[in-house]
Design an enzyme around this catalytic site. Sequence first.
Site, mmCIF file in Angstrom:
data_model
loop_
_atom_site.group_PDB
_atom_site.id
_atom_site.type_symbol
_atom_site.label_atom_id
_atom_site.label_comp_id
_atom_site.label_asym_id
_atom_site.label_seq_id
_atom_site.Cartn_x
_atom_site.Cartn_y
_atom_site.Cartn_z
ATOM 1 N N LEU A 104 10.871 28.584 -20.028
ATOM 2 C CA LEU A 104 11.508 29.574 -20.896
ATOM 3 C C LEU A 104 12.076 30.641 -19.968
ATOM 4 C CD1 LEU A 104 8.841 30.003 -23.751
ATOM 5 C CD2 LEU A 104 10.999 28.756 -23.875
ATOM 6 N N ASP A 105 13.206 31.224 -20.341
ATOM 7 C CA ASP A 105 13.818 32.266 -19.507
ATOM 8 C C ASP A 105 12.882 33.465 -19.376
ATOM 9 O OD1 ASP A 105 16.065 30.681 -19.426
ATOM 10 O OD2 ASP A 105 17.104 31.788 -21.030
#
Length: 242
Positions: A104-105
């Site tokens: 996930l960013d």
Amino acid sequence: MATMRLDKFLADCGCGTRAEVKKELRKKTVSVNGKTVSDGGEKIDPDKDCILWQGRELCYSKYQYIMLYKPSGCVTAVTDRRHKTVMDLLPGSIHKNMAPAGRLDLDTEGLLLITDDGELVHSLLAPGKHVEKTYFARIQGRVTKKEVQLFARGVDIGDRDPARPARLEILEEGPESRILLTITEGRFHQVKRMFRAVGMEVLYLKRISMGSLKLDESLGPGGYRFLTDEEVESLKKKENIC
Ligand code: URA
């Protein structure tokens, strides 16, 4: 399975670090086959012995599976020079070789599975498996039926192939919209790029499910828990690993 030390068994089951386990043993809340045991060095057989931890029966698992509610501001990596990593949020007692299943960013929140079960990770991430991932997002711009149709067809995000068809559900339509988006790929910045392709910006992004696994909202950002046996079984069944 061979016999093993009770304190290692307890730590492997996610009860805490060896030191935490030792402390709990001293409180006499651990029993083996009905007998209270306070010596962590006691040898047990995970296949035969019934071990109760604070009254709850423990089952030995070869692998560990942790659901983390990833907060914004930490990187999905095992180590990083600049930022706190998702692994920094977990207890010291977790198995070696644990790693996040997918990324996930930095600014994305939500469901992250962390495990040392390489086979499951491979199945969840293999491009051919098309495992569904659902995200909640706040979008700058009015998301309408037009975007629902564009995403359903597969929008061009600048790669060789357009994004695979995705399911977009509008929760609230306005100058700032709220949506759920289900995608079956895991391309770099995929959700943000899909919205950019239709002229909109993602303001907030949170993953709420991956395959059959749903984010436990009672955790809160930074919280984690071990998956239940049912959650592990259901993930494996869905991804055809048994
Ligand atoms: N899509 C994104 O753009 N970012 C994420 O972190 C996950 C999916």
